[in-house]
Design a protein around this motif. Structure first.
Motif, PDB file in Angstrom:
ATOM      1  N   PHE A   9       0.828  -1.215   0.000  1.00 49.15           N
ATOM      2  CA  PHE A   9       0.000   0.000   0.000  1.00 49.15           C
ATOM      3  C   PHE A   9       0.860   1.262   0.000  1.00 49.15           C
ATOM      4  N   HIS A  13      -3.322   4.373  -3.827  1.00 47.62           N
ATOM      5  CA  HIS A  13      -4.065   4.715  -5.052  1.00 47.62           C
ATOM      6  C   HIS A  13      -5.420   3.993  -5.104  1.00 47.62           C
ATOM      7  N   LYS A  44      12.326  -5.978  -2.856  1.00 51.11           N
ATOM      8  CA  LYS A  44      12.453  -5.165  -4.080  1.00 51.11           C
ATOM      9  C   LYS A  44      13.790  -4.429  -4.182  1.00 51.11           C
ATOM     10  N   ASP A  94      -3.254 -10.872  -8.977  1.00 52.36           N
ATOM     11  CA  ASP A  94      -1.841 -11.011  -9.351  1.00 52.36           C
ATOM     12  C   ASP A  94      -1.211 -12.146  -8.518  1.00 52.36           C
ATOM     13  N   THR A 114      -7.635  -3.720 -10.085  1.00 50.61           N
ATOM     14  CA  THR A 114      -8.123  -2.566 -10.832  1.00 50.61           C
ATOM     15  C   THR A 114      -7.148  -2.334 -11.983  1.00 50.61           C
ATOM     16  N   ILE A 117      -3.536   0.768 -13.136  1.00 50.74           N
ATOM     17  CA  ILE A 117      -2.824   1.513 -12.086  1.00 50.74           C
ATOM     18  C   ILE A 117      -2.050   0.564 -11.183  1.00 50.74           C
ATOM     19  N   THR A 119       1.364   1.029  -7.999  1.00 52.91           N
ATOM     20  CA  THR A 119       2.332   1.926  -7.354  1.00 52.91           C
ATOM     21  C   THR A 119       3.533   2.158  -8.270  1.00 52.91           C
ATOM     22  N   THR A 120       4.008   1.064  -8.870  1.00 53.07           N
ATOM     23  CA  THR A 120       5.183   1.167  -9.755  1.00 53.07           C
ATOM     24  C   THR A 120       4.893   2.120 -10.912  1.00 53.07           C
TER      25      THR A 120
HETATM   26  N1  CTP Z   1      -4.161  -4.084  -6.118  1.00 51.11           N
HETATM   27  C1  CTP Z   1      -5.300  -4.097  -6.927  1.00 51.11           C
HETATM   28  N2  CTP Z   1      -5.327  -3.334  -8.074  1.00 51.11           N
HETATM   29  C2  CTP Z   1      -4.255  -2.608  -8.427  1.00 51.11           C
HETATM   30  C3  CTP Z   1      -3.093  -2.574  -7.619  1.00 51.11           C
HETATM   31  C4  CTP Z   1      -3.077  -3.341  -6.458  1.00 51.11           C
HETATM   32  O1  CTP Z   1      -6.274  -4.781  -6.621  1.00 51.11           O
HETATM   33  N3  CTP Z   1      -4.325  -1.914  -9.549  1.00 51.11           N
HETATM   34  C5  CTP Z   1      -4.139  -4.903  -4.917  1.00 51.11           C
HETATM   35  C6  CTP Z   1      -3.055  -5.992  -4.973  1.00 51.11           C
HETATM   36  O2  CTP Z   1      -3.515  -7.110  -5.714  1.00 51.11           O
HETATM   37  C7  CTP Z   1      -2.858  -6.304  -3.506  1.00 51.11           C
HETATM   38  C8  CTP Z   1      -3.123  -4.935  -2.816  1.00 51.11           C
HETATM   39  O3  CTP Z   1      -3.805  -4.120  -3.793  1.00 51.11           O
HETATM   40  O4  CTP Z   1      -3.817  -7.257  -3.076  1.00 51.11           O
HETATM   41  C9  CTP Z   1      -1.837  -4.263  -2.392  1.00 51.11           C
HETATM   42  O5  CTP Z   1      -1.028  -4.172  -3.545  1.00 51.11           O
HETATM   43  P1  CTP Z   1       0.402  -3.498  -3.582  1.00 51.11           P
HETATM   44  O6  CTP Z   1       1.415  -4.493  -4.007  1.00 51.11           O
HETATM   45  O7  CTP Z   1       0.663  -2.745  -2.348  1.00 51.11           O
HETATM   46  O8  CTP Z   1       0.168  -2.415  -4.774  1.00 51.11           O
HETATM   47  P2  CTP Z   1       0.698  -2.349  -6.258  1.00 51.11           P
HETATM   48  O9  CTP Z   1       0.105  -1.132  -6.872  1.00 51.11           O
HETATM   49  O10 CTP Z   1       0.453  -3.664  -6.979  1.00 51.11           O
HETATM   50  O11 CTP Z   1       2.265  -2.133  -6.022  1.00 51.11           O
HETATM   51  P3  CTP Z   1       3.537  -2.428  -6.949  1.00 51.11           P
HETATM   52  O12 CTP Z   1       3.400  -1.675  -8.227  1.00 51.11           O
HETATM   53  O13 CTP Z   1       4.696  -1.928  -6.112  1.00 51.11           O
HETATM   54  O14 CTP Z   1       3.586  -3.932  -7.149  1.00 51.11           O
END
Ligand code: CTP
Length: 130
Positions: A9, A13, A44, A94, A114, A117, A119-120
């Motif tokens: 988290f 987002h 990471k 994922d 979703t 989008i 975090t990366t």
């Molecule tokens: N998640 C989601 N939809 C997205 C991004 C994340 O449902 N677009 C969910 C992930 O599947 C997970 C939770 O949110 O169950 C936390 O995900 P996290 O790894 O913190 O976020 P990411 O955006 O996937 O981060 P990163 O890009 O660093 O992998």
């Protein structure tokens, strides 16, 4: 029903809001394990943008979230599920199949992520603007 989910988290987002709201729809009490800074560094090779204290505070401020704790090891998921008496483990798809080993402890459900989008992706977009 008590629901548990896990994640970093970082750079919070809409995908995070969506999965937490959907998880809460399954039960009355939503518990969220927020992964520690150390865990992210080992996974990471870099720390999250926001500290674990800030990430926990952000997640805790959501009205769909009832309890937040620090996830200090990926190996302890089963222990956390037992400790918090969770009935359902929710993860984004994922992780599809990766947590089926916990189905002897609780139900395991994967929700679609979703689209468009992460975090990366946000970090990369901001980097390109800089
Ligand atoms: N998640 C989601 N939809 C997205 C991004 C994340 O449902 N677009 C969910 C992930 O599947 C997970 C939770 O949110 O169950 C936390 O995900 P996290 O790894 O913190 O976020 P990411 O955006 O996937 O981060 P990163 O890009 O660093 O992998």
């Amino acid at each position: 029903m008590r629901i548990i989910t896990f994640g970093t988290f970082d750079v919070f987002h809409i995908g995070h809001v969506n999965i937490l709201e959907r998880a809460k729809e399954l039960g009355a009490y939503l518990i969220v394990g927020v992964s520690s800074d150390a865990l992210n560094i080992s996974k990471k090779g870099r720390p999250p943008i926001y500290s674990q204290a800030d990430r926990m505070k952000i997640v805790d401020s959501l009205h769909c979230v009832d309890k937040v704790f620090l996830e200090e090891s990926l190996e302890l998921k089963g222990e956390y599920i037992k400790k918090f008496n969770a009935d359902v483990l929710v993860m984004g798809n994922d992780w599809e199949g990766k947590f089926d080993c916990f189905s002897s402890l609780c139900r395991v459900k994967y929700f679609p992520r979703t689209e468009g989008i992460s975090t990366t992706q946000v970090i990369n977009m901001v980097r390109e603007l800089a």
